[in-house]
Design a protein around this motif. Sequence first.
Motif, short mmCIF file in Angstrom:
data_model
loop_
_atom_site.label_atom_id
_atom_site.label_comp_id
_atom_site.label_asym_id
_atom_site.label_seq_id
_atom_site.Cartn_x
_atom_site.Cartn_y
_atom_site.Cartn_z
N PRO A 203 0.82 -1.22 0.00
CA PRO A 203 0.00 0.00 0.00
C PRO A 203 0.85 1.28 0.00
O PRO A 203 0.53 2.24 -0.68
CB PRO A 203 -0.81 -0.12 1.30
CG PRO A 203 -0.92 -1.60 1.53
CD PRO A 203 0.38 -2.17 1.04
N ARG A 204 1.97 1.23 0.74
CA ARG A 204 2.84 2.42 0.77
C ARG A 204 3.49 2.64 -0.60
O ARG A 204 3.60 3.77 -1.07
CB ARG A 204 3.93 2.27 1.83
CG ARG A 204 3.45 2.69 3.23
CD ARG A 204 4.56 2.52 4.24
NE ARG A 204 5.01 1.12 4.27
CZ ARG A 204 6.22 0.73 4.67
NH1 ARG A 204 7.10 1.61 5.06
NH2 ARG A 204 6.51 -0.56 4.69
N ALA A 207 1.05 4.11 -2.96
CA ALA A 207 0.86 5.53 -2.67
C ALA A 207 2.05 6.34 -3.18
O ALA A 207 1.87 7.46 -3.70
CB ALA A 207 0.68 5.74 -1.17
N ASP A 208 3.27 5.78 -3.06
CA ASP A 208 4.46 6.47 -3.59
C ASP A 208 4.36 6.64 -5.10
O ASP A 208 4.68 7.71 -5.63
CB ASP A 208 5.74 5.68 -3.26
CG ASP A 208 6.10 5.77 -1.78
OD1 ASP A 208 5.50 6.63 -1.08
OD2 ASP A 208 6.94 4.98 -1.32
N HIS A 211 1.88 9.25 -5.89
CA HIS A 211 2.42 10.58 -5.59
C HIS A 211 3.36 11.05 -6.70
O HIS A 211 3.25 12.17 -7.19
CB HIS A 211 3.15 10.57 -4.24
CG HIS A 211 3.67 11.93 -3.85
ND1 HIS A 211 5.01 12.18 -3.65
CD2 HIS A 211 3.03 13.11 -3.66
CE1 HIS A 211 5.17 13.46 -3.36
NE2 HIS A 211 3.98 14.04 -3.35
N LEU A 223 -2.97 12.19 0.93
CA LEU A 223 -2.78 10.82 1.39
C LEU A 223 -3.24 10.71 2.84
O LEU A 223 -2.86 11.51 3.69
CB LEU A 223 -1.29 10.47 1.30
CG LEU A 223 -0.92 9.00 1.50
CD1 LEU A 223 -1.58 8.13 0.45
CD2 LEU A 223 0.60 8.85 1.42
N GLY A 225 -3.39 8.25 6.24
CA GLY A 225 -2.86 7.07 6.90
C GLY A 225 -3.85 6.59 7.95
O GLY A 225 -4.96 7.13 8.06
N GLU A 246 1.76 -4.13 7.28
CA GLU A 246 1.82 -2.96 6.39
C GLU A 246 0.65 -2.03 6.70
O GLU A 246 -0.50 -2.47 6.75
CB GLU A 246 1.73 -3.41 4.93
CG GLU A 246 2.96 -4.11 4.40
CD GLU A 246 4.10 -3.13 4.11
OE1 GLU A 246 3.84 -1.92 3.96
OE2 GLU A 246 5.26 -3.61 4.04
N GLU A 247 0.95 -0.76 6.82
CA GLU A 247 -0.13 0.21 7.08
C GLU A 247 -0.98 0.43 5.84
O GLU A 247 -0.47 0.43 4.72
CB GLU A 247 0.48 1.56 7.48
CG GLU A 247 0.97 1.60 8.90
CD GLU A 247 1.39 3.01 9.29
OE1 GLU A 247 1.31 3.92 8.44
OE2 GLU A 247 1.80 3.18 10.46
N ARG A 249 -3.31 2.71 3.23
CA ARG A 249 -3.25 4.07 2.70
C ARG A 249 -4.56 4.38 1.98
O ARG A 249 -5.17 3.50 1.37
CB ARG A 249 -2.10 4.23 1.70
CG ARG A 249 -0.71 4.17 2.33
CD ARG A 249 -0.43 5.43 3.13
NE ARG A 249 0.91 5.44 3.72
CZ ARG A 249 1.20 5.01 4.95
NH1 ARG A 249 0.26 4.48 5.72
NH2 ARG A 249 2.42 5.10 5.42
N ILE A 251 -5.68 7.03 -0.90
CA ILE A 251 -5.11 7.98 -1.86
C ILE A 251 -6.22 8.82 -2.49
O ILE A 251 -7.24 8.29 -2.93
CB ILE A 251 -4.34 7.23 -2.98
CG1 ILE A 251 -3.26 6.32 -2.37
CG2 ILE A 251 -3.75 8.20 -3.99
CD1 ILE A 251 -2.76 5.24 -3.32
N THR A 323 -4.82 -1.57 0.94
CA THR A 323 -4.37 -2.35 2.09
C THR A 323 -4.10 -3.79 1.66
O THR A 323 -4.52 -4.20 0.58
CB THR A 323 -5.43 -2.34 3.22
OG1 THR A 323 -4.98 -3.20 4.28
CG2 THR A 323 -6.77 -2.87 2.75
#
Length: 501
Positions: A203-204, A207-208, A211, A223, A225, A246-247, A249, A251, A323
Amino acid sequence: MLIEGKLGEIRQQTGELVVVSLFEGDNKIGERTAALDAVIGGRIQALIGWGDFKGRLGESALLYPGVAGLADRVLLVGLGKSDEFDAARERQVAATVARKAQSLGITTFATVLHGASAGQLSHGLAAQALAEGTILAGYRGDLHRTVKDDEDPGKAVERVSVLVENEAQLPEVESGIRAGQVIASAANWARDLVNQPANCMTPRALADEAHRMAVEAGLGFELLGPEEMRKLGMGALLGVAQGSAEEPRFIVLEHKPQGQTGQPVVFVGKGITFDSGGISLKNQDGMEKMKGDMAGAAAVLAAMQATAALAIPMWVIGLIPATENLPSGTAYRPGDVLTSITGKTIEVISTDAEGRLILADALGYSQRYNPKAVVDLATLTGACVVALGNIAAGLFANDDGLATRVETASRASGEKVWRMPLWREYAEQIKSDVADMKNTGGRPAGAITGAMLLSKFVGTTPWVHLDIAGVSASEKDTPVQPRGATGYGVRLLVQLLRDWH
Ligand code: ZN
Ligand code: ZN
């Protein structure tokens, strides 16, 4: 890759390769091809006369004219029957040509605009489809292979000139090419996102990527969290996420050209970066494919990218709940009750029906924009694959007008949809004894009851849900569609916006 419109005659093309085409059953070749044929001693007419080339779709013949002042090779390709020719076939023919050029190690070629003279397709649409087919054919899914295939020619097509007969057609052809390039490149990027394994596409990481793209494309980006999700009350998304280290995100992308006010269109994409099923663990057979459970998210990201690049004059929002769905000591359980962003409660029957839970919060969130339309894309149910196979996405709608718009865009883009019912009788199946609803309705009509749950989170906003579980990846390898992620939905969503008025 550079694709450009070019004013010119086939018979005056030099270089490595020139491509001409013929409809099935046309034993009289066109004027321009005839002019070329005259220079090469009537070889094309001879092939047709002998019956060696019939013009069937996908058929091709390679000629070596050996004439000074002419291309080294002439590729003759079949278009099939003229009354069946459309943008999808243009795309397919262009992809076949690109693959052929690749296999010959040719990086630069000139081609006619197939079938545009026959009149069914405008020059602009034909040019768009030709560019799309050429770029989609160049896609490689072997992102993590350090040693490339032996059979692999290794050379990508670099430059394609699309020959145009008269100058007046050039602007239309060039703008068609430009649109096709933007849309197909976006679709290839979506394929990359989906083909990435789940250890890379967390998920991170998603999101990267979002972005990076948003900055490049000039889109608004926000974003959320876990902390922000808690404040908003996204209990369904957080419930799914709680089993993973893993957290999650959330978006938010925004395309808002100057002067565009009123109500936006909102796209929502399911972003489960890996779906193990959670405590309701999936069977191990094929579980590796569940890295692709974020294909809806990828389609929305890529569609937003293309929307910005084409400067489509509409206000558009992209929402992606992202997620993993994993089993662990902290994972959510069957029987748990989750409270969504709208306050509605959902009893969890299967933790593998997680997509509708994260979408419930995303659809609920979409309501803050008072949108004129919401379209969500999700690899939601195996039941939809049983119903429609790998040919069409299931379309569910609470609004006939929006459904018709999506169906029209589907025909133009070649990404098929088929409308399924959402009669209220089906809602019976997701009634819960302990909460407002439960997250599965049993085996019968599984795709419909999934959609039915989603419908409870959009209120009266016109909304379409596309279940893309069957069309997000392909087992078959074709020129337009190499095996793996398809990028389904990018062409459809962009077409929907371009046709909106
Ligand atoms: Zn699942
Ligand atoms: Zn899933």
